[in-house]
Design a protein around this motif. Structure first.
Motif, PDB file in Angstrom:
ATOM      1  N   HIS A  28       8.291   5.104  -7.773  1.00  0.00           N
ATOM      2  CA  HIS A  28       7.289   4.745  -6.761  1.00  0.00           C
ATOM      3  C   HIS A  28       6.351   3.623  -7.203  1.00  0.00           C
ATOM      4  CE1 HIS A  28       8.800   8.085  -4.566  1.00  0.00           C
ATOM      5  NE2 HIS A  28       8.192   9.016  -5.289  1.00  0.00           N
ATOM      6  N   LYS A  30       5.095  -0.077  -7.620  1.00  0.00           N
ATOM      7  CA  LYS A  30       5.299  -1.349  -6.921  1.00  0.00           C
ATOM      8  C   LYS A  30       4.849  -2.450  -7.870  1.00  0.00           C
ATOM      9  CE  LYS A  30       4.306   0.679  -2.373  1.00  0.00           C
ATOM     10  NZ  LYS A  30       3.455   0.579  -1.155  1.00  0.00           N
ATOM     11  N   TYR A 125      13.587  -4.125  13.584  1.00  0.00           N
ATOM     12  CA  TYR A 125      12.369  -4.211  12.776  1.00  0.00           C
ATOM     13  C   TYR A 125      12.182  -5.618  12.227  1.00  0.00           C
ATOM     14  CZ  TYR A 125       8.985  -3.552   9.035  1.00  0.00           C
ATOM     15  OH  TYR A 125       7.884  -3.677   8.220  1.00  0.00           O
ATOM     16  N   ARG A 154      16.618  -0.796   5.090  1.00  0.00           N
ATOM     17  CA  ARG A 154      16.596   0.289   6.085  1.00  0.00           C
ATOM     18  C   ARG A 154      17.991   0.853   6.325  1.00  0.00           C
ATOM     19  NH1 ARG A 154      12.352   0.788  10.436  1.00  0.00           N
ATOM     20  NH2 ARG A 154      10.440   0.234   9.341  1.00  0.00           N
ATOM     21  N   TYR A 179       5.093  -8.058   4.379  1.00  0.00           N
ATOM     22  CA  TYR A 179       3.866  -7.482   3.827  1.00  0.00           C
ATOM     23  C   TYR A 179       3.678  -6.040   4.321  1.00  0.00           C
ATOM     24  CZ  TYR A 179       2.778 -12.433   2.891  1.00  0.00           C
ATOM     25  OH  TYR A 179       2.820 -13.740   2.467  1.00  0.00           O
ATOM     26  N   GLN A 180       3.990  -5.828   5.589  1.00  0.00           N
ATOM     27  CA  GLN A 180       3.862  -4.476   6.152  1.00  0.00           C
ATOM     28  C   GLN A 180       4.791  -3.507   5.428  1.00  0.00           C
ATOM     29  OE1 GLN A 180       4.233  -4.215  10.477  1.00  0.00           O
ATOM     30  NE2 GLN A 180       5.141  -2.168  10.306  1.00  0.00           N
ATOM     31  N   TYR A 181       6.020  -3.936   5.187  1.00  0.00           N
ATOM     32  CA  TYR A 181       6.971  -3.086   4.468  1.00  0.00           C
ATOM     33  C   TYR A 181       6.443  -2.751   3.068  1.00  0.00           C
ATOM     34  CZ  TYR A 181      10.661  -2.202   1.101  1.00  0.00           C
ATOM     35  OH  TYR A 181      11.381  -1.686   0.050  1.00  0.00           O
ATOM     36  N   GLN A 183       3.429  -2.646   1.966  1.00  0.00           N
ATOM     37  CA  GLN A 183       2.251  -1.785   1.994  1.00  0.00           C
ATOM     38  C   GLN A 183       2.592  -0.335   2.316  1.00  0.00           C
ATOM     39  OE1 GLN A 183       0.105  -4.543   4.748  1.00  0.00           O
ATOM     40  NE2 GLN A 183      -1.662  -4.149   3.432  1.00  0.00           N
ATOM     41  N   THR A 184       3.633  -0.126   3.120  1.00  0.00           N
ATOM     42  CA  THR A 184       3.907   1.222   3.632  1.00  0.00           C
ATOM     43  C   THR A 184       5.034   1.951   2.909  1.00  0.00           C
ATOM     44  OG1 THR A 184       5.402   0.282   5.310  1.00  0.00           O
ATOM     45  CG2 THR A 184       3.084   0.610   5.923  1.00  0.00           C
ATOM     46  N   THR A 185       5.876   1.249   2.172  1.00  0.00           N
ATOM     47  CA  THR A 185       7.033   1.887   1.556  1.00  0.00           C
ATOM     48  C   THR A 185       6.639   2.728   0.343  1.00  0.00           C
ATOM     49  OG1 THR A 185       9.250   1.511   0.664  1.00  0.00           O
ATOM     50  CG2 THR A 185       7.539  -0.019  -0.027  1.00  0.00           C
ATOM     51  N   ASN A 186       7.467   3.745   0.054  1.00  0.00           N
ATOM     52  CA  ASN A 186       7.310   4.509  -1.187  1.00  0.00           C
ATOM     53  C   ASN A 186       8.474   4.228  -2.137  1.00  0.00           C
ATOM     54  OD1 ASN A 186       9.398   5.812   0.078  1.00  0.00           O
ATOM     55  ND2 ASN A 186       8.555   7.873  -0.134  1.00  0.00           N
ATOM     56  N   LEU A 201      -0.349  -7.210  -3.044  1.00  0.00           N
ATOM     57  CA  LEU A 201       0.001  -5.924  -2.438  1.00  0.00           C
ATOM     58  C   LEU A 201       0.681  -4.993  -3.437  1.00  0.00           C
ATOM     59  CD1 LEU A 201       1.438  -7.242   0.964  1.00  0.00           C
ATOM     60  CD2 LEU A 201      -0.866  -6.367   0.509  1.00  0.00           C
TER      61      LEU A 201
END
Length: 530
Positions: A28, A30, A125, A154, A179-181, A183-186, A201
């Motif tokens: 996990h 980043k 997406y 995905r 950037y959204q990916y 920030q939100t991915t684990n 990020l």
């Protein structure tokens, strides 16, 4: 988790890229992997992806990573499905649905009945409208190819993702999705990038250098702050060594002058005392040996300090060594260079833009040309340069000099050597040693002067182009840069940023890198598309 233990990688030509590399990327995490061009960042990713084998050492991944490479031309002759490594699975699914329920097809499908639905969701997406799985990758733009490979995340749902310069060919909308990916991915992430927004990020920075990998527990801004502290300390060490060297040379000079006075005084006393010649020679030889010994002691001390100073200076970042020293543009600030009213371009009756574009470029302005991929940003540059004429609207242009630096640095002649290229801009009849001093200033040492320009990396070509402009001395009235930070490492982005900030003419830039645009002081924009 990713693990590299005591890794050595040797090129086929027997040159060692790196030795004794250790790296742990925890679940996990980043993380960013940064380093100068040629340090081996992409090679490390390929080792972790299993595409390369180390010369020695252990590479271990807790599961198979999904790898998005920087260069995607190798997929041009593949279908999108093949590039995504799902062509066999899709073929098996369709054959099973058509009644060919063989053990081979079932094994290929591996109970993955939702593969097509995931592809549809992933393409939606990443806004890959109109891209078909059976379409050739070669028919796609650079941004579309990148988004296809990002869609693979995905589709395959990996635990570990490796990304090599993922934002390079993405427009603003594509970067926002990336950037959204992030920030939100684990997912466990390891990313090579020079995109400051992206790097901030991520929660860990690994710096790859000749000393190995150094870990910084924070985002890029944290890393940059720590490096700034270290660089300031290094600069203090350099200044202290310079003082020490000056003091040692002064001491050496004073000691030698004092010894010479003592020797002269002793000789006079001996002559007055009527010392025999043979004894005089003996005393003179003894004095000369003593003086030579003293000179040797001081020379050794000075040489030791000078060597340590040289070593410290080599550790200084390239940005601390370079100065552009360009003359200012001869045009007065605020003069209107280009004035466009409802201009449009195209071929025949087909206009490129739905509505005409209005813009004004004045001397000294710093402007960005913005728009989605394929919206005509490069065409607008050609319009400004007079290489295209408008099919509609009115365009007025003043007389001005300009230089256009594209992504491939086409102003550089690939057939010339580094020194030969520099000579092409030597309009002031500088001597050879002056040219080489300037090349050194832009980090081209004697080992580089005879190197072919064709063998230079993107960052090296950028530095050579800046060096050539500095050799020419007279700055162009307008400098136009087309995606200048693509394929540059962080050091060269900083070098470019500093060089542009020393330029006082008119600046026109195409870039999707908002951090870069802010750093170079862009305040106006021309928006194309629609």
């Amino acid at each position: 988790m990713l693990l590299l233990q005591d890794i050595t990688y040797i090129h086929p030509n027997k040159d060692a890229l790196f030795t004794g590399i250790d790296l742990i990327v925890n679940k996990h995490c980043k993380a960013a992997l940064i380093g100068n061009n040629g340090a081996g960042k992409s090679t490390l990713l390929q080792l972790l992806a299993g595409n390369l084998s180390p010369s020695s050492g252990l590479v271990k991944a807790s599961s198979r990573p999904w790898y998005v490479p920087q260069i995607l031309g190798q997929f041009n002759n593949c279908t999108v499905a093949r590039a995504l490594q799902i062509d066999g699975k899709l073929t098996a699914l369709h054959q099973i649905l058509a009644g060919e329920v063989s053990s081979e097809n079932m094994a290929l499908l591996d109970d993955d009945w939702g593969i097509e639905e995931r592809c549809t969701e992933a393409f939606a997406y990443w806004q890959l409208d109109g891209v078909d799985l059976q379409q050739a990758m070669g028919s796609l733009s650079g941004g579309q190819k990148t988004k296809v490979m990002l869609a693979g995340i995905r589709i395959h749902r990996p635990e570990i993702v490796l990304l090599d310069e993922p934002s390079n060919h993405l427009d603003m909308a594509g970067r926002a999705l990336l950037y959204q990916y992030l920030q939100t991915t684990n997912h466990t992430l390891l990313v090579v990038s020079h995109d400051r927004t992206l790097l901030n990020l991520l929660d860990t920075v690994f710096e790859l250098s000749k000393r190995g990998i150094t870990t910084y527990g924070g985002n890029y801004d944290f890393y940059a702050a720590q490096k700034a502290i270290a660089t300031e300390a290094l600069n203090n060490d350099v200044r202290n060594r310079e003082k020490e060297l000056r003091k040692a040379r002064d001491t050496e000079r004073a000691a030698m002058e004092r010894q010479q006075k003592l020797d002269a005084r002793g000789k006079k006393k001996q002559e007055k005392a009527g010392v025999p010649t043979i004894m005089m020679n003996t005393l003179r030889n003894k004095a000369e040996r003593s003086t030579a010994q003293m000179r040797g002691v001081h020379a050794e001390k000075v040489g030791d300090i000078a060597q340590k100073l040289s070593e410290l200076r080599r550790e200084l970042p390239g940005t601390d060594k370079m100065k552009m020293d360009l003359d200012n543009s001869a045009l007065h600030r605020g003069k209107v260079l280009v004035n466009a009213n409802s201009v449009n371009i195209g071929y025949g009756d087909n206009l490129l833009w739905r509505d005409g574009i209005d813009f004004k470029i004045t001397s000294g302005a710093r402007m960005a040309i913005k728009g989605p991929n394929g919206s005509g940003k490069t065409s607008l540059i050609r319009l400004v340069l007079g290489q295209l004429l408008p099919l509609a609207g009115k365009l007025d242009k003043a007389t001005f000099t300009s230089v256009y630096i594209d992504q491939d640095y086409s102003l550089i002649n690939q057939l010339l050597t580094v020194y030969g290229q520099a000579q092409q801009f030597n309009t002031g009849a500088l001597q050879e040693h002056d040219i080489k001093i300037r090349l050194n200033r832009f980090l081209f040492t004697a080992d580089d002067w005879d190197k072919s320009c064709n063998a230079l990396s993107g960052g090296e070509k950028m530095r050579l182009m800046l060096c050539c402009l500095a050799i020419g001395n007279q700055a162009p009235d307008m400098m136009i840069l087309d995606e200048p930070t693509n394929n540059l490492d962080m050091q060269n982005v900083e070098i470019l940023t500093n060089a542009i900030n020393q330029y006082r003419g008119t600046l026109l830039v195409v870039s999707h890198d908002e951090w870069f645009l802010k750093e170079i002081g862009v305040e106006e924009e021309i928006v194309v598309g629609g």
